[in-house]
Motif scaffolding. Structure first.
Motif, PDB file in Angstrom:
ATOM      1  N   PRO A  76      51.360  -9.616  -5.639  1.00  0.00           N
ATOM      2  CA  PRO A  76      52.145 -10.831  -5.460  1.00  0.00           C
ATOM      3  C   PRO A  76      53.268 -10.949  -6.491  1.00  0.00           C
ATOM      4  O   PRO A  76      53.540 -10.034  -7.258  1.00  0.00           O
ATOM      5  N   GLY A  77      53.904 -12.086  -6.479  1.00  0.00           N
ATOM      6  CA  GLY A  77      54.923 -12.357  -7.478  1.00  0.00           C
ATOM      7  C   GLY A  77      56.323 -12.162  -6.948  1.00  0.00           C
ATOM      8  O   GLY A  77      56.580 -12.181  -5.751  1.00  0.00           O
ATOM      9  N   HIS A  78      57.228 -11.980  -7.880  1.00  0.00           N
ATOM     10  CA  HIS A  78      58.649 -11.812  -7.562  1.00  0.00           C
ATOM     11  C   HIS A  78      59.019 -10.386  -7.933  1.00  0.00           C
ATOM     12  O   HIS A  78      58.951 -10.012  -9.107  1.00  0.00           O
ATOM     13  N   ARG A  79      59.399  -9.614  -6.954  1.00  0.00           N
ATOM     14  CA  ARG A  79      59.513  -8.178  -7.192  1.00  0.00           C
ATOM     15  C   ARG A  79      60.858  -7.633  -6.740  1.00  0.00           C
ATOM     16  O   ARG A  79      61.552  -8.223  -5.922  1.00  0.00           O
ATOM     17  N   ASP A  87      58.507  -6.289 -12.429  1.00  0.00           N
ATOM     18  CA  ASP A  87      57.627  -6.177 -11.267  1.00  0.00           C
ATOM     19  C   ASP A  87      58.363  -5.454 -10.139  1.00  0.00           C
ATOM     20  O   ASP A  87      59.402  -5.915  -9.670  1.00  0.00           O
ATOM     21  N   PRO A 114      52.757  -9.845   0.603  1.00  0.00           N
ATOM     22  CA  PRO A 114      52.012 -10.296  -0.585  1.00  0.00           C
ATOM     23  C   PRO A 114      52.897 -10.923  -1.651  1.00  0.00           C
ATOM     24  O   PRO A 114      52.388 -11.500  -2.601  1.00  0.00           O
ATOM     25  N   MET A 115      54.190 -10.775  -1.523  1.00  0.00           N
ATOM     26  CA  MET A 115      55.085 -11.258  -2.584  1.00  0.00           C
ATOM     27  C   MET A 115      55.609 -12.646  -2.261  1.00  0.00           C
ATOM     28  O   MET A 115      55.847 -12.980  -1.113  1.00  0.00           O
ATOM     29  N   LYS A 116      55.866 -13.388  -3.316  1.00  0.00           N
ATOM     30  CA  LYS A 116      56.507 -14.674  -3.114  1.00  0.00           C
ATOM     31  C   LYS A 116      57.982 -14.485  -2.767  1.00  0.00           C
ATOM     32  O   LYS A 116      58.519 -15.187  -1.921  1.00  0.00           O
ATOM     33  N   SER A 117      58.619 -13.576  -3.465  1.00  0.00           N
ATOM     34  CA  SER A 117      60.023 -13.309  -3.182  1.00  0.00           C
ATOM     35  C   SER A 117      60.334 -11.898  -3.627  1.00  0.00           C
ATOM     36  O   SER A 117      59.576 -11.283  -4.374  1.00  0.00           O
ATOM     37  N   ARG A 134      65.203 -15.002  -6.715  1.00  0.00           N
ATOM     38  CA  ARG A 134      65.820 -15.768  -7.795  1.00  0.00           C
ATOM     39  C   ARG A 134      66.148 -14.862  -8.974  1.00  0.00           C
ATOM     40  O   ARG A 134      65.771 -13.693  -8.992  1.00  0.00           O
TER      41      ARG A 134
END
Lengths: 631, 232
Positions: free
Chosen positions: A412-415, A437, A463-466, A494
């Motif tokens: 997950p996360g921002h990658r 990431d 799986p990623m937020k963005s 972002r």
């Protein structure tokens, strides 16, 4: 990197993943959120969203792809071809279907014989080498011969074999004369005649024109143009990809015979039910144009220009588009009408288009449909165009079949997602050049349409937020396709300054799409045909991408180091592409109007295994892309 | 509407039908994917004052508002959810993580037009702004005692993104509780007696002054006692 030729087993597995009904059946239709795309009048009047004249997007060739048809004589199969070599020399690639099937030799004008093999005694008149052929049988090296300049005269190429070994000779000889061929319509449909038109450059007179067409089922049709005519027509009674080899002969002003071919990949798309005139409804903020629905789940792309009259003067309002399924409708934010200050009672749709979502073939176009709205309370005109006017809001989805989930590339996360291109066996970017990431997209050794590719990006980014993108080749196009048509983590990215950064993306297509199709009929494909990468498919696709998403793209192109001699990235594909090129795409076809051109660098080629280093391994550029990336 | 800091609010006695804002500026970081934090807001009022209208202004930074669960708890323990990971389950938002917009500067009020759960956009910051309708109605607190400790409860329910609660302003309008003022006109008179008797005859719960579920002599006695005592 070089694509590995898949084993029979892995080919079967891959094919089954793609096509086995049981597997497909396990992939239910998933509602995928789509955008209600709109573009301002400036995009309409600039021609950015206008279908191009097919004549402006020809396949141009300065070479000839000649099938080898050997005859049995005195215990062996033999084929020969006279080659008229000019002062600039000639380049010949030997493309046998079977490795080592051919023995070849060149006979010089002085009747001396030069064996065409790597370990032949050196002869300064001919340079012999080997190279791979991008997109087709990439695990193999093919022999190529370069007859050096100032060895003009009548040469002969002779090929012998102990069996009837098929293949092609790709040859560039004679004067610098190009053959240009284009389809006369972008609406290439099953059971509708398809016409191709050819012409030579340099005032060469066309004396003979033939189309050799291979249907999706492998049936070969040969169509001849009437004497002196520049057009050939064939009738595709099968839906799907047709490979077409146009064979043209002519005579130049000096009486020299000219022989050139162009290779094409043409999708004869299955027609769709006609969209007819829409039913128009409104709410407080929108106008809805509902066209005739279909009973299938086939997805298509619908688009139209909206015009109206302001003080009696015809005025562009907006261009609108979206992906549609069985329900085929367009939405216009009423603020566009207020902004254009047109009378709603004069509204009309123009250039109402329906496109195949994979090949982008134009399925239907209606020039003009009046859609007057007599009683419409318009919202207040905004001071300027707001982002939601360009994309709509998150309300609509279209049932789509997401690709089989082979890998899930990251947590997950921002990658920052590193994305490969068409038909490759590895991520081309050194991961060590990037920080933070990361996610590495994986869909190796596949041929996907832009839309299939984009849906795979959507699935792998789930799986990623963005995420932001650094993409190679078709991966960049698929990223832009995703941003334009679908809601995804790209819309939440972002930080940084650049959303989509690409290297070597053929936004305007590549001649290799057609050539790979024709050669694939002999060699078979490791990955498969790809109409969306053809010049015509790319032009149709580009006509559906407004300036706003394009402005999120930062693209780079490269080509071989151009010195004083004969330079190239891949000597074989160089025969099929117009210089400068990176071995797969031409610099000109790598341009994306309205996007951010980050420059062109010489000395870098499309992939590894070419003469100069692979363009994705440029540490300096990768560092900048890493630093600038949104995530 | 008056706006006071928490310290001055403590000195104030509320009056009938006046709206009081009590603001706190805690600058409290929200633990990422962590425990619930409780921001106290003391509302000073007499025990007889009940809530007649209420809203809550929240100003906070957060990189991904879809992570957030925001609740409001009243002094008597009633808790409502104001924001529940907007965009989850997806209402068309990109991805499964809900609204990915940043920052909140909004007033949760039942009289708003836009729903807090669906106001999300990919382009606006703060992404939840202006008057918004909470996930559960603020009317839940009506007629409840206003005085005491209110709590804004915030939880970040997903990793990777953080934020800080900058300010919370609780705005409450009260009515002074006076059970015998059946007509709710601020005066005790014949009409209240008449209204009580009508309610009593109809077994209206408002006439159940002993709150025992039955309508009998004890309810009449209790009403008369309240009537005799008068209202504040």
């Amino acid at each position: 990197m070089r694509t590995l030729f898949p084993s029979i087993f892995s080919s079967i597995v891959a094919a089954c993943i793609l096509f086995c009904p049981s597997v497909l059946g396990a992939q239910p239709l998933t509602p995928v959120p789509i955008k209600q795309i709109a573009a301002p009048p400036s995009d309409m009047v600039s021609g950015l969203l206008t279908l191009p004249d097919p004549a402006t997007i020809p396949v141009v060739s300065r070479s000839a792809l000649v099938p080898v048809k050997a005859l049995f004589n005195e215990g062996q199969w033999t084929w020969s071809m006279p080659i008229s070599v000019q002062q600039r020399g000639a380049r010949i690639a030997l493309l046998p279907a079977d490795i080592g099937a051919w023995s070849a030799k060149l006979t010089a004008p002085d009747q001396s014989s030069i064996p065409a093999r790597l370990n032949a005694p050196p002869d300064k008149r001919v340079h012999i080498g080997t190279d791979a052929l991008a997109w087709v049988a990439q695990d193999r090296d093919f022999t190529h011969l370069s007859i050096q300049p100032n060895n003009q005269g009548a040469w002969v190429l002779t090929i012998t074999s102990d069996h009837e070994a098929a293949g092609f000779i790709l040859i560039d000889s004679g004067p610098e004369i190009a053959l240009s061929t284009h389809v006369t319509t972008l609406s290439t449909l099953q059971n509708q005649p398809i016409t191709l038109e050819s012409k030579f450059s340099n005032a060469v007179r066309l004396t003979s024109l033939t189309a050799e067409v291979t249907s999706p089922s492998g049936r070969i049709m040969t169509e001849l143009a009437p004497a002196g005519a520049s057009q050939v027509t064939f009738f595709p009674d099968e839906a799907g990809s047709h490979s077409v080899r146009m064979i043209a002969q002519g005579i130049d002003l000096q009486g020299e015979h000219i022989f050139r071919t162009t290779q094409h990949l043409i999708d004869a798309a299955q027609p769709a039910p006609l969209i007819k005139s829409p039913t128009v409804t409104t709410d407080d903020n929108h106008v809805f144009f509902a066209f005739a629905p279909t009973t299938t789940t086939r997805r298509t792309i619908l688009a139209a220009e909206v015009w109206g009259r302001r003080d009696g003067v015809l005025t562009p309002v907006a261009w609108i588009s979206t992906i549609v399924g069985s329900t085929r409708a367009l939405t216009l934010d009423a603020r566009w009408i207020a902004l254009a200050e047109v009378d709603p009672g004069t509204l009309e749709l123009r250039a109402v288009r329906l496109h195949d979502i994979n090949s982008f073939v134009l399925l239907e176009i209606i020039d003009r449909i009046p859609v007057p709205i007599q009683r419409l309370t318009l919202p207040q005109a905004p001071d300027s165009i707001t982002p939601d006017m360009l994309t709509g809001t998150f309300k609509q989805s279209v049932p789509s079949r997401l690709p089989p989930q082979i890998t899930q590339s990251a947590g997950p996360g921002h990658r920052l997602m590193l994305i490969h291109g068409y038909c490759t066996d590895a991520n081309p970017y050194p991961v060590s050049h990037f920080t933070g990431d990361l996610a590495v997209f994986e869909d190796f050794n596949q041929s996907r349409s832009h839309d299939e590719f984009a849906l795979n990006l959507l699935a792998q980014s789930a799986p990623m937020k963005s995420f932001g993108v650094v993409a190679h080749s078709q991966g960049g196009i698929a990223s832009l396709h995703l941003l334009n048509f679908y809601w995804s983590g790209l819309d939440w990215a972002r930080g940084g300054n650049r959303l989509i950064q690409t290297v070597g993306s053929p936004y305007q297509g590549t001649a290799l799409a057609g050539n790979a199709a024709v050669l694939g009929d002999i060699f078979g494909f490791g990955c498969g045909e790809n109409e969306s990468l053809s010049y015509s498919g790319s032009a149709s696709w580009l006509s559906l991408i407004p300036s706003a998403p394009r402005q999120q793209v930062y693209y780079h192109t490269t080509s071989f180091e151009d010195g004083f001699g004969f330079d190239y990235c891949n000597i074989i594909t160089d025969l099929l592409l117009s210089d400068p090129d990176d071995g797969v795409i031409e610099r000109s076809a790598g341009q994306l109007p309205s996007a951010n051109n980050m420059g062109h660098l010489e000395g870098w080629c499309h992939t590894t295994g070419m003469r100069d280093p692979a363009q994705c391994t440029d540490h300096a550029r990768n560092s900048i892309m890493n630093q600038e990336a949104k995530r | 509407m008056k706006r006071l800091s928490a310290s001055t609010a403590a000195l104030l006695l509320t009056t009938t039908a006046s709206a009081i804002d009590i603001c706190v500026t805690p600058n409290t970081p929200i633990p990422d994917n962590g425990a619930e934090i409780a921001i106290p807001i003391f509302f000073i009022a007499s025990d007889s004052e009940n809530v007649s209208s209420i809203n809550l202004e929240i100003i906070m930074t957060h990189d991904w508002v879809g992570d957030l669960l925001i609740k409001l708890r009243s002094p008597n323990g009633i808790t409502i959810t104001l924001l529940d990971q907007p965009g989850i389950p997806s209402a068309g938002f990109p991805g499964p993580f809900g609204c990915g917009g940043q920052d909140i500067s909004c007033i949760f009020t039942d009289s708003a037009i836009n729903q807090a759960e669906t106001i999300c956009s990919t382009t606006l910051t703060p992404v939840i702004a202006g008057p918004v309708i909470p996930a559960m109605p603020m009317d839940t607190f009506l007629a409840q005692p206003a005085a005491g400790l209110w709590q804004v409860l915030i939880t970040d329910q997903s990793p990777y993104d953080t934020g800080t609660l900058l300010q919370a302003c609780l705005s409450i309008t009260t009515n002074i509780a006076c059970p015998a003022d059946i007509t709710a006109d601020g005066t005790l008179d014949f009409f209240d007696i008449s209204a009580f008797l009508t309610a009593f005859s109809n077994n209206d719960p408002i006439a159940d002054f002993t709150a025992d579920g039955s309508f009998d002599f004890f309810d009449i006695s209790a009403f008369l006692a309240e009537f005799s005592a008068g209202c504040p």
